[in-house]
Structure formats: structure tokens, C-alpha cells
Design an enzyme around this catalytic site. Structure first.
Site, short mmCIF file in Angstrom:
data_model
loop_
_atom_site.label_atom_id
_atom_site.label_comp_id
_atom_site.label_asym_id
_atom_site.label_seq_id
_atom_site.Cartn_x
_atom_site.Cartn_y
_atom_site.Cartn_z
N TYR A 6 13.54 -19.48 -18.10
CA TYR A 6 12.79 -18.44 -18.16
C TYR A 6 11.83 -17.82 -19.07
O TYR A 6 13.09 -17.05 -20.02
CB TYR A 6 13.45 -17.73 -16.68
CG TYR A 6 12.86 -16.77 -16.07
CD1 TYR A 6 12.25 -16.88 -14.50
CD2 TYR A 6 13.44 -15.34 -16.37
CE1 TYR A 6 11.23 -16.55 -14.26
CE2 TYR A 6 12.22 -14.66 -15.57
CZ TYR A 6 11.41 -14.84 -14.47
OH TYR A 6 10.65 -14.50 -14.09
N ALA B 123 0.91 -1.18 -0.14
CA ALA B 123 0.20 0.70 -0.12
C ALA B 123 0.77 1.39 0.03
O ALA B 123 0.40 2.57 0.03
CB ALA B 123 -0.98 -0.02 1.44
N SER C 200 -4.20 -10.06 -12.87
CA SER C 200 -4.36 -9.54 -13.66
C SER C 200 -4.26 -10.10 -15.61
O SER C 200 -4.85 -11.44 -15.63
CB SER C 200 -2.75 -8.96 -14.39
OG SER C 200 -2.72 -8.46 -15.42
N GLY D 113 1.74 3.49 -5.94
CA GLY D 113 0.46 2.47 -6.87
C GLY D 113 -0.86 2.39 -6.60
O GLY D 113 -1.60 3.26 -6.26
N ILE D 114 -1.69 1.83 -7.34
CA ILE D 114 -2.52 0.78 -7.05
C ILE D 114 -3.08 0.77 -5.17
O ILE D 114 -3.76 1.04 -4.67
CB ILE D 114 -3.55 -0.18 -7.64
CG1 ILE D 114 -3.30 -0.41 -9.52
CG2 ILE D 114 -5.04 -0.66 -7.48
CD1 ILE D 114 -3.04 -1.37 -10.09
N GLY D 115 -2.42 -0.14 -4.87
CA GLY D 115 -2.21 -0.16 -3.32
C GLY D 115 -2.40 0.78 -2.30
O GLY D 115 -3.33 1.25 -1.76
N LEU E 40 6.28 -10.09 1.05
CA LEU E 40 5.94 -11.53 1.24
C LEU E 40 6.64 -12.23 0.49
O LEU E 40 6.88 -13.50 -0.12
CB LEU E 40 4.86 -11.00 0.28
CG LEU E 40 4.24 -10.01 0.39
CD1 LEU E 40 2.69 -9.34 -0.76
CD2 LEU E 40 2.92 -11.09 1.26
N1 LIG Z 1 -0.07 -1.17 -12.94
C1 LIG Z 1 -0.56 -2.30 -13.64
O1 LIG Z 1 -0.53 -2.01 -15.15
C2 LIG Z 1 -1.33 -3.69 -13.55
C3 LIG Z 1 -1.92 -4.29 -14.91
C4 LIG Z 1 -2.75 -5.30 -14.36
C5 LIG Z 1 -2.59 -5.51 -12.58
N2 LIG Z 1 -1.74 -5.44 -11.71
C6 LIG Z 1 -1.15 -5.99 -10.68
O2 LIG Z 1 -1.68 -4.27 -9.04
C7 LIG Z 1 -0.85 -4.72 -8.26
C8 LIG Z 1 -0.66 -3.49 -7.81
O3 LIG Z 1 0.13 -2.87 -8.83
P1 LIG Z 1 1.29 -1.86 -9.07
O4 LIG Z 1 0.65 -1.51 -10.62
O5 LIG Z 1 0.42 -0.95 -8.19
O6 LIG Z 1 2.70 -2.18 -8.75
P2 LIG Z 1 3.09 -1.11 -8.42
O7 LIG Z 1 3.11 0.64 -7.89
O8 LIG Z 1 4.86 -1.84 -8.75
O9 LIG Z 1 3.49 -1.87 -6.33
C9 LIG Z 1 3.73 -2.91 -6.23
C10 LIG Z 1 3.53 -2.61 -4.30
O10 LIG Z 1 3.52 -4.24 -4.00
C11 LIG Z 1 4.80 -3.70 -3.15
N3 LIG Z 1 5.52 -5.35 -3.47
C12 LIG Z 1 6.24 -6.16 -4.26
N4 LIG Z 1 6.82 -6.28 -3.46
C13 LIG Z 1 6.66 -7.71 -2.75
C14 LIG Z 1 6.96 -7.85 -1.12
N5 LIG Z 1 7.92 -9.04 -1.23
N6 LIG Z 1 5.73 -8.09 -0.20
C15 LIG Z 1 4.92 -7.03 0.48
N7 LIG Z 1 5.23 -5.81 -0.77
C16 LIG Z 1 5.70 -5.76 -2.52
C17 LIG Z 1 5.34 -3.18 -2.71
O11 LIG Z 1 6.20 -2.41 -2.37
P3 LIG Z 1 7.68 -2.00 -2.75
O12 LIG Z 1 7.30 -0.39 -3.18
O13 LIG Z 1 8.73 -1.90 -1.64
O14 LIG Z 1 8.69 -2.28 -3.65
C18 LIG Z 1 4.50 -1.64 -4.30
O15 LIG Z 1 3.14 -0.96 -2.51
C19 LIG Z 1 0.00 -5.74 -8.35
O16 LIG Z 1 -0.50 -6.81 -7.97
C20 LIG Z 1 -0.11 -6.29 -9.88
O17 LIG Z 1 0.58 -7.56 -10.76
C21 LIG Z 1 -1.30 -3.88 -12.54
#
Ligand SMILES: NC(=O)c1ccc[n+]([C@@H]2O[C@H](COP(=O)([O-])OP(=O)(O)OC[C@H]3O[C@@H](n4cnc5c(N)ncnc54)[C@H](OP(=O)(O)O)[C@@H]3O)[C@@H](O)[C@H]2O)c1
Length: 304
Positions: free
Chosen positions: A183, A29, A161, A32-34, A85
Site C-alpha cells: 500500500y 457538500a 485531480s 470544502g469545495i463541495g 459512499l
Molecule cells: N483540495 C484539493 O487541493 C483538491 C485537489 C484535487 C482534487 N480535489 C478533489 O476535490 C474533491 C473535494 O475535496 P475537498 O478538497 O473539498 O476535500 P474535503 O474538504 O475533505 O471534502 C470532502 C468531502 O467528501 C465527503 N466524503 C468523504 N467520504 C465520504 C463518504 N464515504 N461518503 C460521502 N461523503 C464523503 C466529506 O464528508 P465528511 O466531512 O463527512 O468527511 C466532505 O464533505 C475531492 O474529490 C478531492 O479528491 C481536491
């Protein structure tokens, strides 16, 4: 429900919803979205636990939300919980800390996510997309069952997603941890996002009837930090696609809608996009495959 679409924002879809007295946990949180989801649900009165791995970023995010709220959000409504996580011991500690508070949990939003560019392992030796997006959240959710059960009507929302369509997973879920396959970054991310949806489906089959339905969402395509680990090509595609992307407010709308709408999400087991039920990957409809993923996740996280 019919009134909302891809342009609706999280504030719009939660208009008039009172979450006073409700406890919400959101993973990832701090950005981004969180972060936007945390802001809007707190604005509607909830106490939001921001479960984050980077405490400095989490504090900055909390301060930023408070500063921008014109006093409408109180400091006590944003609680930071350390959670990595990618470490099963951190997940256990975080869940135990939440449980120690002795408060119910009304809404759990498994939002955090990574999209790795290459094969990297978590502390416990899992490929990172699989380990963080699926296994970490699997364990965290399971360990929060007690407070979820204590809420009069709880919900689990899982950020999946449309990248689930990149997945190459078989119904047998062969090699989920990328030990034999060559990979491929997009496939690894797609596999993990398909697993997120399959997890939500199986959770719902197990716990939906006892009042903890689970649904998964695709938030849309939003310019967040998600692509931070990916190379120049991804960034270039991002620049070209920017005019067609959602804002972060729009990106948080479907999670907030599914988490709070009085009608939507009650039955569970569904996949939402733009606040509407959407088509899901065929493996997510395969109940045996979903059960198999659950058993595998139990084994790999040491729950079984
Ligand atoms: N953006 C898109 O277009 C999109 C599209 C489809 C689905 N999603 C999904 O939406 C969700 C939110 O993504 P977002 O776009 O907001 O991305 P983001 O801005 O990169 O945010 C991701 C969040 O996850 C946290 N995180 C990553 N690794 C972690 C870990 N090991 N333990 C705890 N927290 C961790 C990050 O923390 P740190 O800042 O500390 O790394 C950050 O707060 C994700 O599940 C993503 O797959 C996003």
C-alpha cells in the site's frame, strides 16, 4: 471561456447564469469545495441536494450557507440527502430516495473524496480511496440515470485531480483493490482520481449523445479538509505551499463552470483545470481501459 483563469472564483464564472428550476446533486457538500459549489449554485437559483454522510455537518453547512446569503438563498433550495459512499447499501438508499422525489436531475457533481493515509476498508471490503472515490460514485451515478435522463439537458461533473499522475495503474487495471500491492497512500489516491477521469470518459461515450455529457475537473490545490487523514509531513508541505494555493472560492470555480457554462462541457469527455481543457493521463485516452474499468466497477458494485 478565455476570460477565466486560476484566480477566477465560482461566483465570477457563474455570473449572469440563471439556474432557477434546476435540480443539482452534489456529493460531499458539507465542507470544502463541495460546500462552496452548493452555495454558489443555490445563489444562482438551483435547488441543491447536499448528499452527505455526516448529517450534523451537513445541517451546519446548510445553516451557514443560509445565514451568509442575506436571504438570497431560500431554505427550500438546500436539501440534505444522507449518503455514505463507503457503503453500497447507503448509496442504493440515497439514490432511491432521490428517485422517489420524481424530479429530474439537471446537474450531478461527484465531488466527495478521501485521501487515506493507510489501507482501510469500506463496509463492503474495498480499499477506501477506490471504494469511496470510484465505486461509490460509480453506483450512485448509475442509479440516478432515470432522473438525469428526465432532465432536458443534464450534465455530470466528476472531481478528479492532477494526482492522477501519481497513479501506477496498468491498462489491465491489475489489483485495483490493493490486495497484492504494497500500500502506498499517494498511489492509491492517484489511482482513484485517474479512475474518476476514466469513468467520466466512459460515461460520456455511453450517455453523452443522449444528452448527459460528463467531464472531469482538477480544482487546483486548495487548503480544505482533504488532508485530514494524512500526517505531519503533508501538513508541513501544506503550510509551505499555502501562499500558492487557491481559495475555496477559486477551487470551486472549475466545477461550477463546467456544470453551468452554456457552451463548455456540452460535448463531454474532457478534463478541465482553471476553466480550460487540460492534458490528461494516457490511460484516460485508452478507450479499452476505460471500458474495462466500467465492467469491473459494474461487477464489484453488483450492477452486472
Ligand atoms: N483540495 C484539493 O487541493 C483538491 C485537489 C484535487 C482534487 N480535489 C478533489 O476535490 C474533491 C473535494 O475535496 P475537498 O478538497 O473539498 O476535500 P474535503 O474538504 O475533505 O471534502 C470532502 C468531502 O467528501 C465527503 N466524503 C468523504 N467520504 C465520504 C463518504 N464515504 N461518503 C460521502 N461523503 C464523503 C466529506 O464528508 P465528511 O466531512 O463527512 O468527511 C466532505 O464533505 C475531492 O474529490 C478531492 O479528491 C481536491
Amino acid at each position: 471561456m478565455a476570460g477565466f483563469n486560476k484566480r477566477s472564483t465560482a461566483e465570477q464564472v457563474t455570473e449572469g447564469i440563471d439556474l432557477s428550476g434546476k435540480q443539482v446533486v452534489i456529493t460531499g457538500a458539507n465542507t470544502g469545495i463541495g460546500k462552496e459549489t452548493a452555495r454558489v449554485l443555490a445563489l444562482r437559483g438551483a435547488v441543491v441536494t447536499m448528499a452527505c454522510r455526516n448529517l450534523h455537518k451537513a445541517e451546519e453547512a446548510r445553516d451557514d450557507i443560509l445565514a451568509g446569503s442575506d436571504g438570497r438563498i431560500k431554505e427550500a433550495q438546500l436539501v440534505i440527502l444522507p449518503l455514505d459512499l463507503g457503503s453500497l447499501s447507503s448509496v442504493r438508499e440515497a439514490a432511491a430516495k432521490y428517485c422517489e422525489r420524481g424530479v429530474p436531475l439537471d446537474i450531478l457533481i461527484n465531488n466527495a473524496g478521501v485521501w487515506m493515509s493507510d489501507l482501510r476498508l469500506t463496509e463492503d471490503g474495498f480499499e477506501s480511496d477506490f471504494g469511496i472515490n470510484q465505486l461509490g460514485h460509480f453506483l450512485f451515478s448509475q442509479l440516478l440515470l432515470k432522473p438525469l435522463r428526465a432532465a432536458p439537458s443534464a450534465r455530470l461533473v466528476v472531481l478528479s485531480s492532477s494526482a492522477q499522475n501519481f497513479s501506477k495503474l496498468s491498462a489491465e487495471l491489475a489489483d485495483p483493490n490493493w490486495q497484492q500491492r504494497k500500500y502506498r497512500s499517494a498511489v492509491a489516491y492517484g489511482d482513484s482520481k485517474l479512475m474518476n477521469l476514466m469513468f467520466a470518459r466512459e460515461w460520456n461515450r455511453r450517455y453523452g449523445d443522449e444528452g448527459i455529457p460528463a467531464n472531469a475537473v482538477h480544482p487546483g490545490v486548495i487548503a480544505t479538509e482533504l488532508g485530514r487523514d494524512l500526517g505531519g509531513l503533508f501538513k508541513l508541505v501544506g503550510v509551505v505551499a499555502l501562499p500558492f494555493m487557491k481559495t475555496v472560492g477559486q477551487g470551486a470555480a472549475t466545477s461550477c463552470f463546467v456544470a453551468t457554462d452554456p457552451h463548455c462541457g456540452r460535448s463531454g469527455g474532457d478534463f478541465y483545470l482553471d476553466c480550460h481543457s487540460a492534458k490528461m493521463h494516457k490511460l484516460a485516452k485508452d478507450a479499452d481501459a476505460c471500458r474495462h474499468l466500467w465492467a469491473l466497477s459494474e461487477k464489484m458494485t453488483g450492477l452486472a
